[in-house]
Design an enzyme around this catalytic site. Structure first.
Site, short mmCIF file in Angstrom:
data_model
loop_
_atom_site.label_atom_id
_atom_site.label_comp_id
_atom_site.label_asym_id
_atom_site.label_seq_id
_atom_site.Cartn_x
_atom_site.Cartn_y
_atom_site.Cartn_z
N ALA A 15 41.47 47.36 -33.59
CA ALA A 15 42.56 48.31 -33.41
C ALA A 15 43.87 47.78 -33.98
CB ALA A 15 42.72 48.65 -31.94
N GLU A 35 48.75 37.54 -32.91
CA GLU A 35 47.36 37.19 -32.68
C GLU A 35 47.28 35.76 -32.12
OE1 GLU A 35 43.57 36.47 -32.17
OE2 GLU A 35 44.31 38.49 -32.62
N ALA A 36 46.61 35.61 -30.99
CA ALA A 36 46.49 34.30 -30.36
C ALA A 36 45.61 33.36 -31.15
CB ALA A 36 45.95 34.46 -28.94
N HIS A 470 30.11 45.51 -25.53
CA HIS A 470 30.79 46.78 -25.75
C HIS A 470 31.67 47.14 -24.55
CE1 HIS A 470 27.07 47.86 -28.41
NE2 HIS A 470 27.92 47.06 -29.04
#
Length: 534
Positions: A15, A35-36, A470
């Protein structure tokens, strides 16, 4: 330290990368993508078969685990989530499934107005660059999509056996009908994995209005004094804590595991949960972290005769030949992901639509969680219920932002889930017992032919089933009190804060979830831009 951007996106998975591309495309908005993890570069990432290594690599996988629960006999179950630019699209099996139109109509019936099939279908077309034909498919989008190219005698035999068992052949389960058996569609291009970095982020990074920070672990979202508006985020990079101001919005795209955890660390959630972890409440939202739903899969295995399987072909000199073939022609077994042949079937004939999904591979695991193959020839038919009703929770375990959350899936709680999974396993055995498979089946390894009663099947599922990665639903969209975001993906009661990832999905889709997440991001970007223009 303090920075300022129009939009701040937290998380660079499926996403987040799509949002970064779409929000910067017009050139009018400054966007920061946090972003880690790292850049997501490794020898194995572009090689499809590399998923088996990457799924256990802590550089690219957060390696979360469930809290032991009685429904699965107090086992600890792995919950892999991608780490680094591209998120789970770096490490997953690449399978692409839209789901059934009724899935999205159900979203709408649950209060997600504007998310019915007619609303979302254009976004699937928008993202797809499908190599096959069909007017129902997209052919000009950024995500290369093709049918699995590899073939094997066992796969052909399975398709023949499915037909003998009354199951139709289906050339495109993402087309007019999902039901039937055939070859999976995967996000690949010329034999290589095609991630959202390839499709979206690489082109976005060429724009001056996008800034990307890796190694940036977000500690919290920051609210104004009244707790009614999100004004930015605070993240840690190295030894420095950096505060970022968002002039327009903060968009959480950290996924169904970490987005609810981050909200709770920021004081947004159920006051009782916040009190238990020592976080002062800023905004009461009891549904945060609830409604966690995931696909639960059992793997039935058979010992194979008269055919070579991946168990042998991925060892010794045969593996060397496969490596040579891949780098010479981009073909062969290294182009395979987690599924070769698909099946979507009804566990009971009276059902209106398929309720189980099959994943066939000419391989069998000695240890599925560690992705270790057997040494003797084997094949596997994975069985998953498509639309589980059992729901659990994901909550912050403590106020420490570097500690993994408490993950409680509550698998197999609903009787409907039990019946579908057991029916699916029985159908799998019936298919494998057809004449087309007789030449290749030596014996059923697991659960074994002694498993016949409902209680025995259920025991096998509880003892051996795994998530197939999921997770959805933990920041569910809707208009009621049990929702976290509204149908425009805005967090209820807080201006300037949205969630756009798998956590907003209110009910499970019929199949692998990455296609649905990409669709959510495409539509979410349009909602953000439309609201910003207004």
């Amino acid at each position: 330290m303090q920075e300022e951007f129009d939009y701040v996106i937290v998380g660079a998975g499926a996403a987040g990368c799509i949002l970064a591309d779409r929000l910067t495309a017009c050139g009018r908005h400054s966007v920061l993508l946090l972003e880690a993890g790292g850049e997501g570069r490794d020898f194995w990432i572009p090689i499809p078969a590399g998923f088996s290594r990457l799924l256990v690599d802590p550089r690219f996988n957060w390696r979360f685990e469930t809290t032991p629960e009685p429904n699965t006999l107090d086992r600890v179950i792995a919950v892999p989530r991608g780490k680094g630019l591209g998120g789970s699209t770096l490490i997953n099996g690449m399978i692409y499934v839209r789901g059934q139109p009724a899935d999205y109509d159900r979203w709408q019936s649950l209060g997600a107005d504007g998310w019915g099939w007619r609303d979302v279908e254009p976004y699937f077309r928008k993202l797809e660059r499908y190599a096959g034909g069909g007017e129902a498919r997209g052919h000009e989008g950024p995500m290369h999509l093709t049918q699995v190219a590899e073939r094997h005698a066992l796969a052909d035999a399975l398709l023949a056996a499915a037909a003998q068992a009354g199951q139709p052949f289906n050339p495109d389960y993402n087309g007019p009908s999902q039901e039937g058996f055939g070859y999976y569609q995967v996000l690949q291009h010329r034999g290589r994995r095609w991630s959202v970095v390839d499709g979206y982020l690489n082109r976005a990074r060429r724009r001056p209005n996008l800034s990307v920070r890796t190694g940036a672990h977000v500690l919290r979202v920051d609210l104004d004094e009244n707790g009614r508006r999100c004004v930015g985020v605070t993240y840690r990079r190295g030894a420095a804590d950096v505060r970022v101001r968002a002039r327009a919005e903060v968009v959480l795209a950290a996924g169904a595991v970490q987005s609810p955890q981050l909200l709770e660390l920021s004081g947004i959630g159920d006051p009782r949960v916040l009190a238990s972890i020592g976080v002062p409440p800023r905004h009461a939202l009891p549904a945060v972290g609830e409604n966690y739903i995931d696909h639960f899969c059992t793997r039935m295995n058979w010992r194979v005769k008269d055919a070579r399987t991946l168990n042998e072909l991925t060892r010794g000199w045969r593996l060397g030949l496969a490596v040579s073939e891949y780098f010479a022609r981009r073909t062969g077994i290294l182009t395979l992901g987690t599924g070769l042949v698909f099946g979507f079937a009804r566990s009971r004939p009276e059902l209106p639509a398929p309720d189980v999904q099959y994943f066939f591979m000419h391989a069998s695991y000695a240890n599925a969680a560690e992705r270790r193959l057997d040494r003797l020839p084997g094949m596997t038919l994975g069985v998953a219920q498509l639309r589980p009703r059992s729901a659990g929770s994901i909550h912050a375990r403590s106020a420490d932002p570097f500690s993994g959350p408490d993950i409680r899936p509550n698998f197999l709680d609903a009787e409907e889930d039990q019946e579908s999974l057991i029916g699916g396993m029985r159908l799998a055995r019936r298919i494998m017992g057809q004449p087309a498979m007789a030449r290749y089946v030596e014996r059923e390894i697991s659960p074994g032919t002694a498993t016949r009663t409902r209680a025995q099947w259920l025991r096998f599922a509880r003892e051996n089933g795994q998530t197939i990665y999921h997770p959805i639903g933990t920041c569910r969209m809707g208009a009621d009190a049990s929702a976290v975001v509204d149908p425009r993906l805005r967090v209820h009661g807080i201006a300037g804060l949205r969630v756009v990832d798998a956590s907003v999905i209110p009910a499970m889709v019929s199949g692998n979830t990455q296609a649905a997440v990409m669709m959510v991001a495409e539509k979410g970007a349009d909602l953000i831009l439309a609201d910003g223009a207004g």
